[in-house]
Design an enzyme around this catalytic site. Structure first.
Site, short mmCIF file in Angstrom:
data_model
loop_
_atom_site.label_atom_id
_atom_site.label_comp_id
_atom_site.label_asym_id
_atom_site.label_seq_id
_atom_site.Cartn_x
_atom_site.Cartn_y
_atom_site.Cartn_z
N LYS A 235 -9.60 -2.29 -3.35
CA LYS A 235 -9.54 -2.96 -2.04
C LYS A 235 -10.78 -2.62 -1.23
O LYS A 235 -11.23 -1.48 -1.29
CB LYS A 235 -8.29 -2.49 -1.29
CG LYS A 235 -6.98 -2.82 -1.94
CD LYS A 235 -5.79 -2.29 -1.15
CE LYS A 235 -5.72 -0.79 -1.13
NZ LYS A 235 -4.57 -0.25 -0.38
N ASP B 203 0.85 -1.17 0.00
CA ASP B 203 0.00 0.00 0.00
C ASP B 203 0.90 1.24 0.00
O ASP B 203 2.10 1.15 0.27
CB ASP B 203 -0.90 -0.04 1.25
CG ASP B 203 -1.92 1.08 1.24
OD1 ASP B 203 -2.41 1.44 0.16
OD2 ASP B 203 -2.23 1.60 2.33
N ASP C 138 -1.37 -1.05 5.94
CA ASP C 138 -1.56 -0.44 7.27
C ASP C 138 -2.99 -0.56 7.75
O ASP C 138 -3.32 -0.08 8.84
CB ASP C 138 -1.17 1.05 7.22
CG ASP C 138 -2.17 1.88 6.42
OD1 ASP C 138 -2.44 1.51 5.25
OD2 ASP C 138 -2.69 2.87 6.94
N ASP D 158 -0.22 5.05 1.06
CA ASP D 158 -0.45 5.94 2.22
C ASP D 158 -0.48 5.13 3.51
O ASP D 158 -1.20 4.14 3.62
CB ASP D 158 -1.76 6.70 2.04
CG ASP D 158 -1.71 7.67 0.87
OD1 ASP D 158 -0.81 8.51 0.85
OD2 ASP D 158 -2.57 7.56 -0.02
#
Length: 258
Positions: free
Chosen positions: A183, A12, A208, A14
């Site tokens: 996602k 990912d 995250d 961010d």
């Protein structure tokens, strides 16, 4: 640290590599190691506003040097999905350059007249007129597709309504639920694996968020690493009915695994 060999990586963006335009600890080194060892990898984002070229430039300003072809957005995954479904089809798109460029490059015609699909993506300026047009086209038979299900997006002033929120409004008006490509749909991960010719058995996902990155990684058959530099905190992990393969402080912990 792990029993399964990792040959390819998905990560990912961010909360894993960057936070508000600043590189997170270990991120430049992680990407540099991937490139130095010629590991197949893709950086994934549900953000459909920007093109891969835009995102490459944004990462470069934070000190992370990646090729444009190593970035996979929900807009690119959506365009690939539509190309596989109806090659050379047509779409009425609500979104920014990231989405319209991806559709155009996938061979799609953008039209307001009897399109195969209505495609809803992210934009900071949702138009009531465009949403009304989308509702009427869906009621007229167009299939309803969304780049991602995120209900809010970040801004300096606070949360903004995002694709999922606008999709809910269109669903309320039409009775039609969209198909979300991004996602946590593992479809996005499978398209990413195909893009780099990688196999799920030897690929890891770094994210995250438990509710998008980790769950989609598990459903796609990948080894999963949760980093604690973004949305999900260590205390949150046990609240979910599934677990990542590993929990680490940051992507800096994974540089030596590349």
């Amino acid at each position: 640290m792990t029993e399964r060999v990792i040959e390819s990586w998905l990560t990912d963006m961010d909360g894993v590599l960057v936070h508000e335009g600043t590189a997170l600890p270990g991120a430049p080194e992680f990407v540099k190691a991937l490139r130095a060892k010629d590991r197949p990898f893709l950086i994934l984002t549900n953000n459909s506003i920007f093109t891969a070229r835009d995102l490459r430039a944004r990462l470069a300003t934070s000190g992370i040097d990646v090729p444009e072809g190593s970035i996979w957005t929900s807009a690119l995954a959506t365009a690939q999905f539509l190309k596989d479904q109806i090659p050379g089809g047509s779409a009425y798109a609500i979104g920014e350059a990231g989405l319209t460029t991806a559709l155009y490059e996938a061979g799609y015609t953008l039209t307001e007249s009897d399109p195969d699909y209505v495609v809803l993506g992210e934009t900071r300026t949702y138009s009531f007129e465009a949403i009304t047009k989308a509702i009427r086209l869906i009621l007229g038979g167009a299939r309803f597709i969304c780049t991602n299900p995120d209900t809010t997006g970040p801004s300096q002033e606070g949360p903004l309504p995002a694709t999922g929120s606008v999709a809910a409004m269109i669903t309320a008006a039409t009775g039609r639920k969209p198909y979300f490509v991004g996602k946590p749909n593992p479809m996005m991960f499978r398209s990413a694996l195909n893009r780099i010719d990688a196999h799920s058995e030897v690929t890891a996902m770094v994210g995250d968020r438990m509710d998008t990155d980790v769950v989609a990684g598990i459903e796609a058959g990948l080894q999963t690493f949760l980093v604690l530099t973004g949305s999900t905190k260590a205390a949150d992990v046990d609240k979910y009915p599934f677990r990542p393969s590993h929990v680490v402080d940051s992507i800096a912990n994974l540089v030596d695994l590349v």
